[in-house]
Design a protein around this motif. Structure first.
Motif, PDB file in Angstrom:
ATOM      1  N   VAL A   1       0.694  -1.040   0.012  1.00 34.41           N
ATOM      2  CA  VAL A   1      -0.128   0.007   0.067  1.00 34.41           C
ATOM      3  C   VAL A   1       0.882   1.191  -0.005  1.00 34.41           C
ATOM      4  O   VAL A   1       1.859   1.412   1.125  1.00 34.41           O
ATOM      5  CB  VAL A   1      -1.049   0.029   1.315  1.00 34.41           C
TER       6      VAL A   1
ATOM      7  N   LYS B   1      -2.891   4.270  -2.476  1.00 34.24           N
ATOM      8  CA  LYS B   1      -3.942   4.752  -1.486  1.00 34.24           C
ATOM      9  C   LYS B   1      -4.802   5.748  -2.367  1.00 34.24           C
ATOM     10  O   LYS B   1      -4.176   6.626  -3.223  1.00 34.24           O
ATOM     11  CB  LYS B   1      -3.301   5.720  -0.477  1.00 34.24           C
TER      12      LYS B   1
ATOM     13  N   ARG C   1     -10.806   1.085   0.423  1.00 39.75           N
ATOM     14  CA  ARG C   1     -10.326   0.490   1.702  1.00 39.75           C
ATOM     15  C   ARG C   1     -11.278  -0.572   2.205  1.00 39.75           C
ATOM     16  O   ARG C   1     -11.173  -1.554   2.787  1.00 39.75           O
ATOM     17  CB  ARG C   1     -10.399   1.569   2.848  1.00 39.75           C
TER      18      ARG C   1
ATOM     19  N   ILE D   1     -10.649  -3.667   0.618  1.00 40.84           N
ATOM     20  CA  ILE D   1      -9.460  -4.216   1.352  1.00 40.84           C
ATOM     21  C   ILE D   1      -9.636  -4.888   2.670  1.00 40.84           C
ATOM     22  O   ILE D   1      -8.979  -5.951   3.353  1.00 40.84           O
ATOM     23  CB  ILE D   1      -8.175  -3.601   1.434  1.00 40.84           C
ATOM     24  N   GLU D   2     -10.718  -4.154   3.391  1.00 43.20           N
ATOM     25  CA  GLU D   2     -11.020  -4.838   4.637  1.00 43.20           C
ATOM     26  C   GLU D   2     -11.787  -6.149   4.811  1.00 43.20           C
ATOM     27  O   GLU D   2     -11.908  -6.756   5.695  1.00 43.20           O
ATOM     28  CB  GLU D   2     -11.693  -3.507   5.609  1.00 43.20           C
TER      29      GLU D   2
ATOM     30  N   ASP E   1       2.020  -1.716   4.758  1.00 45.23           N
ATOM     31  CA  ASP E   1       0.928  -0.880   5.054  1.00 45.23           C
ATOM     32  C   ASP E   1       0.760   0.470   5.297  1.00 45.23           C
ATOM     33  O   ASP E   1       2.011   0.894   5.925  1.00 45.23           O
ATOM     34  CB  ASP E   1       0.054  -1.807   6.200  1.00 45.23           C
TER      35      ASP E   1
ATOM     36  N   TYR F   1      -4.735  -0.529   6.587  1.00 47.33           N
ATOM     37  CA  TYR F   1      -5.542  -1.290   5.310  1.00 47.33           C
ATOM     38  C   TYR F   1      -5.638  -2.652   5.777  1.00 47.33           C
ATOM     39  O   TYR F   1      -6.984  -3.257   5.583  1.00 47.33           O
ATOM     40  CB  TYR F   1      -5.058  -0.964   4.037  1.00 47.33           C
TER      41      TYR F   1
END
Length: 368
Positions: free
Chosen positions: A28, A54, A77, A80-81, A103, A107
């Motif tokens: 990231v 990002k 986001r 990715i979560e 990271d 994230y």
């Protein structure tokens, strides 16, 4: 080539990272000016399997350059979560070998607990760069892998300080686009952390009346000792002409926007997801573009100006912090090597001082 970037490449070369053909990286990162040199340095000792930019800090020209050399996926986001989504993305990119996640902002924190068992590669650990990201990992009760954090490294201090300075620079530039200046008004900084205190210092140096909103009593005392008056959130919103949000933890919730002084400018130092709860405000206020990066929010006779849609304003001007960004990126490289080389426990770790000393000496030899 820009001489600064050339020096950065030489600095990375001197870090002497041992090439590891079995090591894969999922990164990231901000895609701004120094990103190519940094990513090339990572590729020099490991395989960059995937880059996740990002979303709110992407220079289109840099993105085009990076996409020609590395696999890139633009993801939000929330995607990715999700452990299912993240595992699928990573498994498409990495089918075997070791894996380290780099990271910025936590994230991977939401999915990390269930992620290792879903991957084809062996997850060795995570490197986290920011304070906001570190906090997201700290609240997890059981880490399945080591997390090496550089968020509180003394080597990151110069970048944090210069980020605060760049925030004030960008704020002044954006206000001047609207025929406004800070001088003569009242400013408030929400959060007296590493970046918040730098913002406050820069404002004070410009003779701008600056107050602080801080809920942490230790930081509040520090702000007071530096000569800054403390103020409540309610009074700050009602009286301040310029508002800087630097907490990383939602300075303003949805009902706070109705309290903002007419004509005030609102600036954030990080993404709107972290700093501002804009969801209801956007439904309650009429929004009118004033300039390329300033939007006027208005309802029932109240109005204020929001910069960069609530995202970090310094990225508008490339968030320049000079050669100190290479120091942070160099520590990321050292942290990756440390994760790969050492048998670390599944906990949050920092680099030993000896490694930081060596890195600092190398940086001085190139840039000082």
């Amino acid at each position: 080539m820009n001489p600064l970037f050339l020096k950065g490449r030489h600095f990375f070369e001197d870090l002497n990272s041992e090439p590891r053909s079995e090591l894969n990286l999922v990164v990231v990162t901000h895609l701004l000016g120094t990103a190519p040199a940094y990513l090339e340095a990572l590729q020099g000792f490991a395989r960059i399997a995937l880059i996740l930019p990002k979303p709110r800090s992407i220079n289109p020209q840099v993105l085009e350059t990076i996409e020609q050399r590395f696999p890139v996926q633009l993801k939000k986001r929330a995607q990715i979560e999700s452990v299912e989504v993240l595992a699928a993305i990573i498994n498409d990119a990495v089918t075997e070998g070791d894996l380290i996640l780099v990271d910025i902002g936590g994230y991977f924190a939401a999915a990390i607990g269930a992620l290792p068992e879903r991957l084809r590669a062996r997850l060795r650990g995570v490197v986290e760069v920011t304070e906001n990201g570190l906090k997201r990992y700290q609240v997890l009760s059981d880490l399945p892998v080591p997390v090496v954090s550089i968020a509180r490294s003394p080597l990151k201090g110069p970048e944090d300080y210069l980020t605060g300075q760049s925030i004030v620079y960008s704020a002044e530039a954006l206000m001047r686009e609207c025929q406004q200046i800070m001088n003569g008004g009242y400013a408030v900084v929400f959060g007296y952390g590493k970046i918040g205190r730098s913002i406050a210092k820069a404002l004070h140096a410009k003779n701008i009346n600056t107050k602080i909103v801080e809920i942490d009593p230790v930081r509040a005392i520090e702000a007071r000792s530096r000569g800054f008056d403390l103020i409540s959130k309610e009074r700050a919103l009602e009286r301040s002409d310029v508002i800087f949000c630097a907490t990383g933890n939602q300075s303003l919730s949805n009902h706070d926007f109705t309290r903002i002084k007419n004509g005030a400018f609102l600036f954030s130092v990080t993404s709107s997801d972290d700093e501002l709860d804009l969801s209801r405000a956007e439904g309650c206020f009429e929004q009118t573009p004033v300039s390329a990066h300033i939007t006027r929010y208005q309802r029932l006779g109240q109005y204020f100006y929001l910069a960069n849609r609530g995202n970090a304003i310094n990225f508008i001007h490339q968030a320049e912090v000079g050669p100190y960004i290479f120091l942070v990126q160099g520590e990321v490289i050292k942290a990756i090597n440390y994760l790969q080389r050492e048998a670390l426990t599944n906990a949050i770790q920092e680099l030993p001082d000896s490694i930081r000393q060596e890195l600092a000496q190398s940086w001085l030899s190139h840039f000082a």
